[in-house]
Design an enzyme around this catalytic site. Sequence first.
Site, mmCIF file in Angstrom:
data_model
loop_
_atom_site.group_PDB
_atom_site.id
_atom_site.type_symbol
_atom_site.label_atom_id
_atom_site.label_comp_id
_atom_site.label_asym_id
_atom_site.label_seq_id
_atom_site.Cartn_x
_atom_site.Cartn_y
_atom_site.Cartn_z
ATOM 1 N N GLY A 132 32.290 71.908 69.117
ATOM 2 C CA GLY A 132 31.369 72.022 70.238
ATOM 3 C C GLY A 132 31.506 70.840 71.178
ATOM 4 C CE LYS A 187 37.916 71.054 73.074
ATOM 5 N NZ LYS A 187 37.989 69.603 73.135
ATOM 6 C CG ASP A 240 34.545 71.464 72.965
ATOM 7 O OD1 ASP A 240 34.308 70.368 73.502
ATOM 8 O OD2 ASP A 240 35.128 71.560 71.877
ATOM 9 C CB SER A 250 37.990 64.549 78.363
ATOM 10 O OG SER A 250 39.136 65.344 78.105
#
Length: 333
Positions: A132, A187, A240, A250
């Site tokens: 998540g 993702k 996510d 990120s």
Amino acid sequence: MKITVLGSGGWGTALALLLTDNGHDVTLWSHSAQRSALLERTRENPRLPGVPLPEALHLSAGLDSLGESGVVVMATPSFAVRETARMAAPLLREDAVVVSAAKGVERDTALCMTQVIEEELGGKGRTAALSGPSHAEEVGRRAPAGCVAAARDMAAAELVQDVFMNARFRVYTNGDVLGVELGAALKNVLALCCGVSDGMGLGDNAKALLMTRGMTEMARLGVALGGRKETFAGLSGIGDLIVTCTSMHSRNRRCGILVGQGKSPREAMEEVGAVVEGYYAAFSAHQLAEKAGVEMPICQCAYRVLYEGQSARDVVDSLMNRNKKREADESWI
């Protein structure tokens, strides 16, 4: 409960802190004695500066704690999951729940992380995935976050939910392990693509386009491989995706920004200085899409830039000049 967290990077450490806060007897394992000694000496992980490691958290480079642990959390990078599971297997309790917190697909085999773990455990224990929108930097600081615990055995998913959940970390359960793990891995590819877009200065509209159409690709592949479409509308999918494509926490986005600014993928990863899972996931997405016969133009373009040396500018042009489509025919909702 006695719990061992395998992997003392930022994410493994954040989860170990969370579990310690919840009153569990937690051991955080490092792959090297030197790293474990550094954490012991400083009581701080360099990946989580300013976040002290409590004295109640045990630090170790040995695996002795596995024999007493009812839950084992696999928080290594995805490429190290198989080797770590192989080392752990002989020492695991038969009834242990092994939680994969790694987000990736194994190169060459194209297996998700729980599948890799199950191969190495040889029937021991039960597996689950935890995934998540949950940057380690924020979970480590006890900022609110939510994840999903996925397992085919719902009792295992509910145990993971009970072990991890608290007032700052909400956990939902899901029986679609494949969908949850694919969302977690894919993702990262799209976050890398959004970073490339940002590095090229293409703007917010382009990033929204990449995220939305990329989500369609994720769900299309996931359903083709046996996942459920609705899983991709949840925390391990769109949740996510949003956080990884928009946050400077990120690594995938930061790496993409550097590529968009003209660095090679290898140079960009070296500058980020930590594992960029999207680089490896782009190879696996290419494999899976070809195997399943699924069209994934954005992920395919990522593969061409990262592995075939094509310029980001050229793939943008190829994406924007594709044949006309009806949006409703390809909706993931």
